[in-house]
Design a protein around this motif. Structure first.
Motif, PDB file in Angstrom:
ATOM      1  N   GLY A 567      61.715  35.388  24.795  1.00  0.00           N
ATOM      2  CA  GLY A 567      62.646  35.658  25.518  1.00  0.00           C
ATOM      3  C   GLY A 567      62.357  36.226  27.145  1.00  0.00           C
ATOM      4  O   GLY A 567      63.084  36.009  27.786  1.00  0.00           O
ATOM      5  N   LYS A 568      61.967  36.504  26.960  1.00  0.00           N
ATOM      6  CA  LYS A 568      60.882  37.177  28.461  1.00  0.00           C
ATOM      7  C   LYS A 568      60.312  35.371  29.921  1.00  0.00           C
ATOM      8  O   LYS A 568      59.435  34.850  28.833  1.00  0.00           O
ATOM      9  N   ASN A 569      60.283  36.215  30.573  1.00  0.00           N
ATOM     10  CA  ASN A 569      60.314  35.391  31.629  1.00  0.00           C
ATOM     11  C   ASN A 569      59.322  35.983  32.855  1.00  0.00           C
ATOM     12  O   ASN A 569      59.722  36.815  33.675  1.00  0.00           O
ATOM     13  N   ILE A 570      57.584  35.561  33.376  1.00  0.00           N
ATOM     14  CA  ILE A 570      56.931  36.418  34.011  1.00  0.00           C
ATOM     15  C   ILE A 570      56.217  35.580  34.440  1.00  0.00           C
ATOM     16  O   ILE A 570      54.995  34.122  34.004  1.00  0.00           O
ATOM     17  N   ALA A 571      56.190  35.457  35.644  1.00  0.00           N
ATOM     18  CA  ALA A 571      54.839  34.552  36.314  1.00  0.00           C
ATOM     19  C   ALA A 571      54.131  35.464  37.593  1.00  0.00           C
ATOM     20  O   ALA A 571      54.709  36.046  38.918  1.00  0.00           O
ATOM     21  N   ILE A 572      52.420  35.741  36.981  1.00  0.00           N
ATOM     22  CA  ILE A 572      51.632  36.102  37.878  1.00  0.00           C
ATOM     23  C   ILE A 572      50.764  35.311  38.195  1.00  0.00           C
ATOM     24  O   ILE A 572      50.201  34.062  37.986  1.00  0.00           O
ATOM     25  N   ASN A 573      50.297  35.473  39.835  1.00  0.00           N
ATOM     26  CA  ASN A 573      49.548  34.701  40.832  1.00  0.00           C
ATOM     27  C   ASN A 573      47.981  35.291  39.946  1.00  0.00           C
ATOM     28  O   ASN A 573      48.378  36.705  40.773  1.00  0.00           O
ATOM     29  N   LEU A 574      46.982  35.200  40.580  1.00  0.00           N
ATOM     30  CA  LEU A 574      45.993  35.188  40.007  1.00  0.00           C
ATOM     31  C   LEU A 574      45.107  34.852  40.858  1.00  0.00           C
ATOM     32  O   LEU A 574      44.459  33.778  41.085  1.00  0.00           O
ATOM     33  N   SER A 575      44.112  35.787  42.332  1.00  0.00           N
ATOM     34  CA  SER A 575      43.546  35.037  43.626  1.00  0.00           C
ATOM     35  C   SER A 575      41.962  35.725  43.196  1.00  0.00           C
ATOM     36  O   SER A 575      41.993  36.848  43.304  1.00  0.00           O
ATOM     37  N   LEU A 576      41.239  35.069  42.966  1.00  0.00           N
ATOM     38  CA  LEU A 576      40.104  35.396  42.944  1.00  0.00           C
ATOM     39  C   LEU A 576      39.207  34.701  44.010  1.00  0.00           C
ATOM     40  O   LEU A 576      38.655  33.654  44.532  1.00  0.00           O
ATOM     41  N   PRO A 577      39.129  36.357  45.023  1.00  0.00           N
ATOM     42  CA  PRO A 577      38.571  35.027  46.592  1.00  0.00           C
ATOM     43  C   PRO A 577      37.571  34.775  46.469  1.00  0.00           C
ATOM     44  O   PRO A 577      36.209  33.620  47.291  1.00  0.00           O
ATOM     45  N   ASP A 578      36.274  35.390  45.777  1.00  0.00           N
ATOM     46  CA  ASP A 578      34.471  35.553  45.428  1.00  0.00           C
ATOM     47  C   ASP A 578      35.064  33.992  45.687  1.00  0.00           C
ATOM     48  O   ASP A 578      33.062  33.233  45.893  1.00  0.00           O
ATOM     49  N   VAL A 579      35.195  33.649  44.809  1.00  0.00           N
ATOM     50  CA  VAL A 579      35.028  32.180  44.173  1.00  0.00           C
ATOM     51  C   VAL A 579      35.791  31.358  44.590  1.00  0.00           C
ATOM     52  O   VAL A 579      35.737  29.852  44.177  1.00  0.00           O
ATOM     53  N   ASN A 582      42.250  30.543  42.658  1.00  0.00           N
ATOM     54  CA  ASN A 582      43.646  30.801  42.251  1.00  0.00           C
ATOM     55  C   ASN A 582      43.770  29.729  42.066  1.00  0.00           C
ATOM     56  O   ASN A 582      44.403  28.917  41.093  1.00  0.00           O
ATOM     57  N   TYR A 583      45.180  31.152  40.372  1.00  0.00           N
ATOM     58  CA  TYR A 583      45.789  30.540  39.580  1.00  0.00           C
ATOM     59  C   TYR A 583      46.739  31.288  39.848  1.00  0.00           C
ATOM     60  O   TYR A 583      47.727  31.867  39.609  1.00  0.00           O
ATOM     61  N   SER A 584      47.931  30.778  38.378  1.00  0.00           N
ATOM     62  CA  SER A 584      48.865  31.690  37.932  1.00  0.00           C
ATOM     63  C   SER A 584      48.811  31.652  36.372  1.00  0.00           C
ATOM     64  O   SER A 584      48.035  30.475  35.732  1.00  0.00           O
ATOM     65  N   LEU A 585      49.249  32.644  35.965  1.00  0.00           N
ATOM     66  CA  LEU A 585      49.534  33.689  34.636  1.00  0.00           C
ATOM     67  C   LEU A 585      51.000  33.253  34.594  1.00  0.00           C
ATOM     68  O   LEU A 585      51.880  33.659  34.882  1.00  0.00           O
ATOM     69  N   VAL A 586      51.619  32.250  34.120  1.00  0.00           N
ATOM     70  CA  VAL A 586      53.151  32.205  33.293  1.00  0.00           C
ATOM     71  C   VAL A 586      53.259  32.109  31.917  1.00  0.00           C
ATOM     72  O   VAL A 586      53.055  31.164  31.381  1.00  0.00           O
ATOM     73  N   VAL A 605      48.174  39.208  42.342  1.00  0.00           N
ATOM     74  CA  VAL A 605      47.041  39.991  41.822  1.00  0.00           C
ATOM     75  C   VAL A 605      45.794  39.586  42.391  1.00  0.00           C
ATOM     76  O   VAL A 605      45.253  38.271  42.249  1.00  0.00           O
ATOM     77  N   THR A 606      45.047  40.195  43.574  1.00  0.00           N
ATOM     78  CA  THR A 606      43.953  39.706  44.597  1.00  0.00           C
ATOM     79  C   THR A 606      42.535  40.667  43.837  1.00  0.00           C
ATOM     80  O   THR A 606      42.406  41.571  43.797  1.00  0.00           O
ATOM     81  N   VAL A 607      41.689  39.906  42.945  1.00  0.00           N
ATOM     82  CA  VAL A 607      40.581  40.718  42.103  1.00  0.00           C
ATOM     83  C   VAL A 607      39.678  39.725  42.902  1.00  0.00           C
ATOM     84  O   VAL A 607      39.587  38.615  42.286  1.00  0.00           O
ATOM     85  N   ASN A 608      38.670  40.431  43.175  1.00  0.00           N
ATOM     86  CA  ASN A 608      36.921  39.630  42.644  1.00  0.00           C
ATOM     87  C   ASN A 608      35.769  39.498  41.851  1.00  0.00           C
ATOM     88  O   ASN A 608      36.149  39.795  40.845  1.00  0.00           O
ATOM     89  N   ARG A 609      35.938  38.008  40.562  1.00  0.00           N
ATOM     90  CA  ARG A 609      35.690  37.695  40.027  1.00  0.00           C
ATOM     91  C   ARG A 609      34.846  38.962  39.650  1.00  0.00           C
ATOM     92  O   ARG A 609      34.471  39.208  38.182  1.00  0.00           O
ATOM     93  N   SER A 610      33.685  39.000  40.588  1.00  0.00           N
ATOM     94  CA  SER A 610      32.547  40.553  40.178  1.00  0.00           C
ATOM     95  C   SER A 610      33.406  41.662  39.846  1.00  0.00           C
ATOM     96  O   SER A 610      33.356  41.970  38.879  1.00  0.00           O
ATOM     97  N   ASP A 611      34.084  42.409  40.518  1.00  0.00           N
ATOM     98  CA  ASP A 611      35.157  43.549  39.565  1.00  0.00           C
ATOM     99  C   ASP A 611      35.821  43.209  38.554  1.00  0.00           C
ATOM    100  O   ASP A 611      36.138  44.061  38.289  1.00  0.00           O
ATOM    101  N   LEU A 612      36.110  41.717  38.735  1.00  0.00           N
ATOM    102  CA  LEU A 612      36.769  41.688  37.204  1.00  0.00           C
ATOM    103  C   LEU A 612      35.895  41.983  35.703  1.00  0.00           C
ATOM    104  O   LEU A 612      36.298  42.180  35.185  1.00  0.00           O
ATOM    105  N   ASN A 613      34.836  41.589  36.330  1.00  0.00           N
ATOM    106  CA  ASN A 613      33.534  41.055  35.393  1.00  0.00           C
ATOM    107  C   ASN A 613      33.317  42.405  34.701  1.00  0.00           C
ATOM    108  O   ASN A 613      33.284  43.530  33.748  1.00  0.00           O
ATOM    109  N   ASP A 614      33.130  43.516  36.121  1.00  0.00           N
ATOM    110  CA  ASP A 614      33.332  44.865  35.905  1.00  0.00           C
ATOM    111  C   ASP A 614      33.876  45.602  34.173  1.00  0.00           C
ATOM    112  O   ASP A 614      33.816  46.449  33.751  1.00  0.00           O
ATOM    113  N   VAL A 615      34.932  44.711  34.789  1.00  0.00           N
ATOM    114  CA  VAL A 615      36.601  45.561  33.874  1.00  0.00           C
ATOM    115  C   VAL A 615      36.021  45.039  32.474  1.00  0.00           C
ATOM    116  O   VAL A 615      36.104  46.069  31.839  1.00  0.00           O
ATOM    117  N   ILE A 616      36.101  43.467  32.745  1.00  0.00           N
ATOM    118  CA  ILE A 616      35.257  42.700  30.881  1.00  0.00           C
ATOM    119  C   ILE A 616      34.364  43.742  30.421  1.00  0.00           C
ATOM    120  O   ILE A 616      34.606  44.233  28.878  1.00  0.00           O
TER     121      ILE A 616
END
Length: 665
Positions: A567-579, A582-586, A605-616
């Motif tokens: 019953g929920k509908n959410i759309a998030i755009n995700l931008s990875l500038p360093d690589v 550009n994607y969406s999660l729907v 959400v704008t996040v470099n893949r390198s920063d995403l790797n740090d979080v992972i």
């Protein structure tokens, strides 16, 4: 945003199905009971069935010995902590099998306990028993090519140091990954520097699809696979005659630093050749065999052949008990046949990333034929029985190898077993359902268990009858029937204890290492409950960097709690500038999909893949990244939080031998 770090930090819970628990975590065998007379007699009977007078393997395993592993077989990390200890298996040296061990598995343990540096043939050397797998050094004109650099950088470096101590300080000019399991690439940074790879000084060669398979095999079901791997590899058991004796494929898994450097050269077709340091490497691809991405190769100048992990001194797994996709026995056999046809007339030595080599053309071809026919026999005869109407369990019980295959030591079921490999073939072609409608819609274990107990006159009567069968040595039936009682009454300690006793005796009788480990680990859990131990992460920086972002999105979709998301509908755009990604999660219809950016997202959400790797990797949190400005969120941040709140986390220590209670997950 508070959910994001926890979500990302749990992406990987295992790599290649290997759970890395230090042996120091395993308790001693104080709870283990003695083998019964039935078990002792069953194990003694094995001595009369198999050709124990044939000692050729004991001669072969010592052939070419140069030097032992240093420090008594103990390899340590930079902090001085042991990551490998060959000496832990010294209890088997020079001794007859005790009554608590199948003599055939004991024989395999004694062979695997031989370790050190060996000459395979002129210009080919191996360090064996420094990890689950072997590392091979192939000498070119000026340097050395390394094949399959173990699990950990520490064990691989120790092996290279031992090689150089006796063969000189030759530079590494190439690394070959024969396939996509971690024990064949994880130690690569222990033998090469990535700067040399980037500079073109070192080639890294791998089969087609290697990176995707190496990174992805256990991500989607990784938590489940890891938990089962803790049983399969005996990580929770002591190393002694009433505990783990290794796996039959190798002794155990090192607990050092798993690494990965991506290939520079990919083998994409049969017959492809690479010239490297004066040697010619000719390749055959073997996808879907022991690994999804695998290859064999031959060096004509040295008349040396490897069939990777498709030819061993054990029957391998067509289905691994940790859980994985079923392997194709027909294709596996076919690749070995192709290898015989292509190089069988020339090869003088066959060496591999496990066990010891085979020398002489006649013996090499004989070994390959015996292994080829082993897998083809299982494939063909399983289908023959299926076409006669026998179901999976019946076919597995009926399957027997012909004497010419069964009496060949290298075909014994130390790692794979005839029984579960037969079921694997059946399942590969026909799936889990056997066609009997009475088995199409069974009750779940707890509900069925309660009815079984009721029908058998209650728990006390069932225990009385089970004890009678235990005393008679009918351990398989006791385990089967008490599984129903424990499913119905998981807190019934008398039932748990008797089931543990039955599993323990079954374990003592096994020729198969993983079966022994499963039975004994199950007995331990029934007696003591789940003992939560440290679980070192195998999510190395190299693995995270190599992980395709699409694979990460697929894993997020698996983590989504569908019932809560309805019953929920959410759309998030995700931008990875360093690589430049550009994607969406729907989220819609209780499902999380990814694709190109959408026009009206709930948030961006704008996040470099390198920063995403740090979080992972857990070296930073998303909150930290937002606070530092490394991550920017525009739009409705509450919608992002809402999406992340719908993602489940997975507890590693779920019940394996008692029921897990259903929940809204």
């Amino acid at each position: 945003m508070r959910y994001f770090a926890r979500m990302l930090g749990l992406v990987f819970s295992a790599t290649a199905g290997l759970l890395f628990l230090s042996s120091s975590y395993a308790q001693d065998a104080k709870d283990a009971k003695a083998p019964t007379e039935v078990t002792a007699n069953a194990n003694a009977a094995v001595l009369k069935k198999l050709p124990f007078k044939d000692r050729q393997d004991f001669e072969d395993v010592k052939r070419g010995f140069i030097a032992p592993l240093p420090n008594g077989g103990v390899i340590k990390n930079a902090q001085g902590e042991p990551v490998w200890d060959l000496g832990a298996y010294d209890f088997a040296e020079g001794k007859d099998a005790p009554e608590s061990v199948n003599p055939s598995l004991w024989r395999q343990l004694q062979l695997l306990s031989e370790g050190g540096l060996y000459e395979v043939s002129p210009r080919i050397y191996q360090v064996r028993s420094a990890d689950l797998s072997n590392i091979t050094f192939i000498e070119g004109d000026k340097g050395v090519v390394v094949m399959d650099p173990l699990i950990s950088a520490e064990t691989a470096k120790a092996a290279l140091d031992l090689y150089r101590e006796h063969r000189g300080d030759k530079p590494v000019v190439g690394v070959i990954y024969t396939h996509s399991h971690i024990d064949h690439y994880g130690g690569v940074r222990g033998v090469v520097d990535e700067e040399d790879v980037t500079a073109g000084k070192v080639k890294i060669i791998a089969p087609d699809g290697f990176v995707d398979e190496a990174v992805s095999e256990n991500v989607f079901a990784g938590n489940h696979m890891s938990r089962r791997a803790s049983f399969m590899y005996g990580n929770l058991l002591p190393k002694d005659p009433r505990g783990s004796l290794g796996t039959g494929l190798g002794l155990g898994t090192s607990v050092g630093t798993a690494t990965l450097i991506e290939p520079t050269d990919t083998i994409t077709r049969d017959g492809q050749q690479i010239k490297l340091d004066g040697l010619t490497f000719e390749f055959i691809l073997a996808p879907g065999s022991e690994a999804p991405s695998e290859m064999h190769f031959y060096i004509p100048e040295l008349k040396a052949l490897t069939a990777a992990e498709n030819s061993n001194h054990t029957l391998h797994n067509l289905y691994t008990l940790r859980g994985a996709k079923v392997r194709n026995a027909r294709a596996w056999s076919g690749y070995l046949n192709d290898t015989i046809q292509k190089w069988g007339e020339e090869a003088e030595v066959l060496y591999g990333p496990h066990h010891w080599p085979t020398w002489g053309n006649e013996k090499v071809v004989n070994h390959l034929k015996k292994q080829r026919d082993l897998y083809k026999y299982l494939n063909d005869q399983t289908l023959r029985m299926a076409n006669h109407g026998y179901n999976m369990v019946e076919a597995a019980e009926m399957m027997q190898l012909p004497p010419e295959l069964a009496s060949y030591w290298a075909n014994r079921g130390y790692y794979g077993s005839i029984n579960h490999d037969t079921r694997a073939v059946w399942n590969y072609y026909l799936g889990y359902f056997d066609g009997n409608p009475a088995r199409l819609y069974p009750l779940p274990p707890t509900d069925a268990g309660k009815k079984y107990v009721e029908y058998m006159g209650g728990a006390q009567n069932l225990l009385k009858l089970a004890q009678k069968d235990f005393d008679a040595g009918n351990y398989r039936w006791v385990a089967q029937v008490l599984d129903n009682l424990v499913s119905a009454e998981p807190d019934n300690q008398a039932a748990r204890n008797l089931l543990a006793d039955a599993l323990e005796q079954l374990g003592y009788q096994q020729e198969n290492g993983p079966w022994r480990n499963f039975f004994l680990s199950g007995a331990k859990e029934l007696r003591n409950g789940i003992e939560r131990m440290p679980v070192p992460s195998t999510a190395s920086p190299d693995t995270i960097r190599s992980m395709p972002i699409e694979l990460f999105f697929d894993f997020l979709a698996i983590r989504l709690n569908g019932p809560k998301a309805a019953g929920k509908n959410i759309a998030i755009n995700l931008s990875l500038p360093d690589v430049e990604g550009n994607y969406s999660l729907v989220l819609e219809n209780g499902v999380l999909n990814y694709g190109p950016p959408v026009e009206r997202p709930s948030a961006t959400v704008t996040v470099n893949r390198s920063d995403l790797n740090d979080v992972i990797l857990g070296t930073a949190t998303m909150k930290d990244k937002v606070g530092s400005g490394a991550v920017k969120v525009t739009g409705d941040e509450k919608q992002l939080d809402a999406l992340l709140s719908l993602l489940d986390t997975f507890d590693f220590w779920w019940n394996l031998v008692t029921p897990n209670q259903p929940s809204d997950s």
